[in-house]
Design a protein around this motif. Structure first.
Motif, PDB file in Angstrom:
ATOM      1  N   VAL A  29       0.842  -1.186   0.000  1.00 28.74           N
ATOM      2  CA  VAL A  29       0.000   0.000   0.000  1.00 28.74           C
ATOM      3  C   VAL A  29       0.882   1.243   0.000  1.00 28.74           C
ATOM      4  CG1 VAL A  29      -1.732   1.308   1.285  1.00 28.74           C
ATOM      5  CG2 VAL A  29      -1.882  -1.186   1.172  1.00 28.74           C
ATOM      6  N   ASP A  30       0.661   2.096  -1.011  1.00 26.71           N
ATOM      7  CA  ASP A  30       1.408   3.349  -1.118  1.00 26.71           C
ATOM      8  C   ASP A  30       0.712   4.470  -0.365  1.00 26.71           C
ATOM      9  OD1 ASP A  30       3.693   4.704  -2.903  1.00 26.71           O
ATOM     10  OD2 ASP A  30       1.965   6.044  -2.904  1.00 26.71           O
ATOM     11  N   GLY A  31      -0.621   4.401  -0.287  1.00 27.16           N
ATOM     12  CA  GLY A  31      -1.393   5.414   0.423  1.00 27.16           C
ATOM     13  C   GLY A  31      -2.839   4.988   0.526  1.00 27.16           C
ATOM     14  N   VAL A  32      -3.531   5.480   1.565  1.00 32.80           N
ATOM     15  CA  VAL A  32      -4.944   5.182   1.781  1.00 32.80           C
ATOM     16  C   VAL A  32      -5.764   6.352   1.251  1.00 32.80           C
ATOM     17  CG1 VAL A  32      -6.714   4.666   3.496  1.00 32.80           C
ATOM     18  CG2 VAL A  32      -4.385   3.819   3.809  1.00 32.80           C
ATOM     19  N   THR A  33      -6.801   6.068   0.433  1.00 36.93           N
ATOM     20  CA  THR A  33      -7.626   7.109  -0.156  1.00 36.93           C
ATOM     21  C   THR A  33      -9.069   6.948   0.295  1.00 36.93           C
ATOM     22  OG1 THR A  33      -8.373   5.994  -2.179  1.00 36.93           O
ATOM     23  CG2 THR A  33      -6.127   6.857  -2.184  1.00 36.93           C
ATOM     24  N   ARG A  82     -10.396  -6.038 -12.750  1.00 36.94           N
ATOM     25  CA  ARG A  82     -10.722  -5.061 -11.729  1.00 36.94           C
ATOM     26  C   ARG A  82     -10.244  -5.591 -10.385  1.00 36.94           C
ATOM     27  NH1 ARG A  82     -16.873  -2.995 -13.268  1.00 36.94           N
ATOM     28  NH2 ARG A  82     -16.341  -2.148 -15.336  1.00 36.94           N
ATOM     29  N   PRO A  83      -8.965  -5.341 -10.040  1.00 39.39           N
ATOM     30  CA  PRO A  83      -8.409  -5.923  -8.816  1.00 39.39           C
ATOM     31  C   PRO A  83      -9.073  -5.376  -7.563  1.00 39.39           C
ATOM     32  CG  PRO A  83      -6.899  -4.325  -9.772  1.00 39.39           C
ATOM     33  CD  PRO A  83      -8.001  -4.519 -10.776  1.00 39.39           C
ATOM     34  N   VAL A  84      -9.082  -6.205  -6.523  1.00 36.41           N
ATOM     35  CA  VAL A  84      -9.641  -5.839  -5.222  1.00 36.41           C
ATOM     36  C   VAL A  84      -8.674  -6.326  -4.140  1.00 36.41           C
ATOM     37  CG1 VAL A  84     -11.535  -6.201  -3.585  1.00 36.41           C
ATOM     38  CG2 VAL A  84     -12.029  -5.955  -6.027  1.00 36.41           C
ATOM     39  N   VAL A  85      -8.413  -5.481  -3.143  1.00 34.56           N
ATOM     40  CA  VAL A  85      -7.610  -5.906  -1.998  1.00 34.56           C
ATOM     41  C   VAL A  85      -8.509  -6.736  -1.085  1.00 34.56           C
ATOM     42  CG1 VAL A  85      -6.296  -5.163   0.015  1.00 34.56           C
ATOM     43  CG2 VAL A  85      -6.114  -3.897  -2.132  1.00 34.56           C
ATOM     44  N   VAL A  86      -8.085  -7.971  -0.798  1.00 34.63           N
ATOM     45  CA  VAL A  86      -8.948  -8.862  -0.026  1.00 34.63           C
ATOM     46  C   VAL A  86      -8.514  -9.019   1.423  1.00 34.63           C
ATOM     47  CG1 VAL A  86      -9.883 -10.153  -1.968  1.00 34.63           C
ATOM     48  CG2 VAL A  86      -7.675 -10.823  -1.034  1.00 34.63           C
ATOM     49  N   TRP A  87      -7.228  -8.905   1.711  1.00 32.03           N
ATOM     50  CA  TRP A  87      -6.790  -8.979   3.113  1.00 32.03           C
ATOM     51  C   TRP A  87      -5.378  -8.445   3.233  1.00 32.03           C
ATOM     52  CZ3 TRP A  87      -8.094 -13.956   0.844  1.00 32.03           C
ATOM     53  CH2 TRP A  87      -6.993 -14.639   0.318  1.00 32.03           C
ATOM     54  N   ARG A  88      -4.973  -8.234   4.493  1.00 36.87           N
ATOM     55  CA  ARG A  88      -3.624  -7.770   4.778  1.00 36.87           C
ATOM     56  C   ARG A  88      -2.754  -8.969   5.142  1.00 36.87           C
ATOM     57  NH1 ARG A  88      -3.647  -2.970   8.269  1.00 36.87           N
ATOM     58  NH2 ARG A  88      -5.076  -4.231   9.494  1.00 36.87           N
ATOM     59  N   LEU A  89      -1.487  -8.922   4.745  1.00 35.25           N
ATOM     60  CA  LEU A  89      -0.524  -9.956   5.085  1.00 35.25           C
ATOM     61  C   LEU A  89       0.260  -9.501   6.308  1.00 35.25           C
ATOM     62  CD1 LEU A  89       0.830 -10.580   1.464  1.00 35.25           C
ATOM     63  CD2 LEU A  89      -1.055 -11.754   2.614  1.00 35.25           C
ATOM     64  N   GLY A  90       0.481 -10.404   7.256  1.00 30.42           N
ATOM     65  CA  GLY A  90       1.272 -10.022   8.423  1.00 30.42           C
ATOM     66  C   GLY A  90       0.817 -10.712   9.679  1.00 30.42           C
ATOM     67  N   ASP A  91       1.195 -10.136  10.824  1.00 29.86           N
ATOM     68  CA  ASP A  91       0.926 -10.738  12.126  1.00 29.86           C
ATOM     69  C   ASP A  91      -0.558 -10.662  12.471  1.00 29.86           C
ATOM     70  OD1 ASP A  91       3.615 -11.223  12.403  1.00 29.86           O
ATOM     71  OD2 ASP A  91       4.000  -9.326  13.435  1.00 29.86           O
ATOM     72  N   SER A 108     -11.846  -5.009   0.358  1.00 28.46           N
ATOM     73  CA  SER A 108     -12.900  -5.732   1.051  1.00 28.46           C
ATOM     74  C   SER A 108     -13.051  -5.179   2.462  1.00 28.46           C
ATOM     75  CB  SER A 108     -12.570  -7.223   1.117  1.00 28.46           C
ATOM     76  OG  SER A 108     -11.529  -7.453   2.056  1.00 28.46           O
ATOM     77  N   GLN A 109     -14.206  -5.420   3.073  1.00 28.53           N
ATOM     78  CA  GLN A 109     -14.431  -4.944   4.432  1.00 28.53           C
ATOM     79  C   GLN A 109     -13.535  -5.651   5.443  1.00 28.53           C
ATOM     80  OE1 GLN A 109     -18.683  -5.382   5.044  1.00 28.53           O
ATOM     81  NE2 GLN A 109     -19.071  -3.296   4.348  1.00 28.53           N
ATOM     82  N   GLY A 110     -12.963  -6.793   5.037  1.00 30.43           N
ATOM     83  CA  GLY A 110     -12.061  -7.505   5.932  1.00 30.43           C
ATOM     84  C   GLY A 110     -10.726  -6.818   6.113  1.00 30.43           C
ATOM     85  N   TYR A 111     -10.384  -5.894   5.212  1.00 37.21           N
ATOM     86  CA  TYR A 111      -9.121  -5.166   5.338  1.00 37.21           C
ATOM     87  C   TYR A 111      -9.396  -3.891   6.123  1.00 37.21           C
ATOM     88  CZ  TYR A 111      -4.953  -2.481   3.974  1.00 37.21           C
ATOM     89  OH  TYR A 111      -3.804  -1.715   3.990  1.00 37.21           O
ATOM     90  N   ARG A 112      -9.099  -3.926   7.426  1.00 42.30           N
ATOM     91  CA  ARG A 112      -9.380  -2.816   8.325  1.00 42.30           C
ATOM     92  C   ARG A 112      -8.078  -2.184   8.803  1.00 42.30           C
ATOM     93  NH1 ARG A 112     -13.487  -4.769  12.823  1.00 42.30           N
ATOM     94  NH2 ARG A 112     -13.663  -2.506  13.043  1.00 42.30           N
ATOM     95  N   ASN A 113      -8.216  -0.989   9.400  1.00 43.84           N
ATOM     96  CA  ASN A 113      -7.059  -0.241   9.915  1.00 43.84           C
ATOM     97  C   ASN A 113      -5.990  -0.090   8.834  1.00 43.84           C
ATOM     98  OD1 ASN A 113      -8.251  -0.086  12.501  1.00 43.84           O
ATOM     99  ND2 ASN A 113      -7.436  -2.100  13.038  1.00 43.84           N
ATOM    100  N   ARG A 114      -6.415   0.353   7.672  1.00 44.76           N
ATOM    101  CA  ARG A 114      -5.524   0.458   6.510  1.00 44.76           C
ATOM    102  C   ARG A 114      -4.459   1.515   6.730  1.00 44.76           C
ATOM    103  NH1 ARG A 114     -10.917   0.679   2.687  1.00 44.76           N
ATOM    104  NH2 ARG A 114     -11.757  -1.327   3.407  1.00 44.76           N
ATOM    105  N   ALA A 115      -3.248   1.239   6.247  1.00 47.61           N
ATOM    106  CA  ALA A 115      -2.152   2.183   6.422  1.00 47.61           C
ATOM    107  C   ALA A 115      -1.136   2.002   5.314  1.00 47.61           C
ATOM    108  CB  ALA A 115      -1.483   1.981   7.786  1.00 47.61           C
TER     109      ALA A 115
END
Length: 308
Positions: free
Chosen positions: A27-31, A69-78, A50-57
């Motif tokens: 993610v380069d920036g949240v819009t 038409r790409p969609v972000v579905v989840w965040r990778l990490g802890d 998606s609504q599952g990707y919360r606290n975006r940064a």
């Protein structure tokens, strides 16, 4: 064609991959429409999430679908569980501090010190400067030491919004700029922008100890290049928009780097929050020279947090 030939054709034909196909991106920036994604040297703007990707940064690594038409579905990490619990506890504590509860119970053999106590026979009560009830019990003899008075909580944060904003060019207001801008794209002169709060910042800080100030901005679309550019922030001492040149004070501070459409929050330097809290500075401005950092910004909300 025979059935055997049909079967061979099906086996040799390319088969679609089963299941959801994704790839990783940063993610380069949240819009306000989603996120800007960086994939290699390519910047993809306003990709929905998606609504599952919360606290975006900015800086998050995410999984994005491979599609037209790409969609972000989840965040990778802890696992974010611990962070979520800490956030909920902070919200609960802040909410509880706004309720009318008994803040402290103490006792002793003499009358309580301080002002505002209302005495019964052996019970005293008062409302402190934060509006919380305190009780004091006067005892004939102390058999168990009184508990300590708990530390007071900090006042709740306050968010101050700008009364107005604008841009200046060649020493006068620029009617062609809809938002505060910095730099020069066409050679017509460098722009400078400003946000004006009247006396609201100093009034919000009066009688309190300021712990921090943050300012939130969004980089407007349709100005400059799409990639990240620094926001060159300054202080100014105007309560409202000047009719002539907007003169800037301390700065520049490059606290935010935003791609087009992205929003971010900057922590103001300690010297800046002191100046704003005291009223020796009144607002924020931006300025840059030339095309390199040409950009427009919206927002300007200042959130003030206090110490007990």
């Amino acid at each position: 064609m025979s059935d055997a030939a049909d079967e061979l054709g099906r086996l040799l034909a390319p088969q679609p991959q089963a299941g959801l196909q994704t790839r990783s991106a940063q993610v380069d920036g949240v819009t306000d429409r989603g996120v800007n994604l960086r994939i290699g040297d390519e910047l993809l703007l306003d990709i929905p999430c998606s609504q599952g990707y919360r606290n975006r940064a900015a800086g998050d690594w995410v999984a994005v679908t491979k599609s037209a038409r790409p969609v972000v579905v989840w965040r990778l990490g802890d696992d974010p569980g611990e962070a979520t619990e800490d956030e909920m506890r902070e919200i609960a504590a802040d909410t509880a501090s706004d309720l009318q509860v008994v803040r402290a119970v103490t006792w002793g053999t003499s009358a309580p010190s301080g002002t505002g106590w209302q005495a019964g026979t052996t019970v005293y009560g008062r409302k402190n400067s934060a509006g919380k009830v305190e009780l004091y019990l006067q005892l004939a003899a102390v058999t168990d030491p009184s508990p300590d008075v708990p530390l007071g909580r900090a006042p709740s944060p306050i968010t101050v919004t700008a009364n107005s904003s604008g841009s200046w060019r060649n020493g006068r207001p620029d009617d062609y700029a809809g938002n505060p801008m910095q730099g020069d794209w066409t050679g017509g002169g460098n722009r400078r922008g400003g946000w004006f709060y009247g006396s609201k910042i100093a009034a919000a800080c009066a009688g309190k100890t300021v712990a921090s100030m943050t300012a939130s901005f969004t980089r407007a679309r349709g100005s400059g290049v799409n990639g990240k550019r620094p926001m060159h922030l300054y202080l100014h001492d105007y309560t409202s928009e000047p009719s002539g040149q907007l003169n800037l004070g301390d700065g520049p501070e490059e606290l935010l780097y935003l791609s087009v459409g992205a929003r971010g929050t900057a922590t103001l330097p300690a010297s800046w929050r002191t100046a704003l809290a005291s009223g020796s500075a009144r607002g924020l401005g931006i300025y840059a020279s030339g095309r390199t950092d040409y950009a427009a910004f919206t927002g300007g909300q200042i959130t003030i947090r206090f110490s007990p």
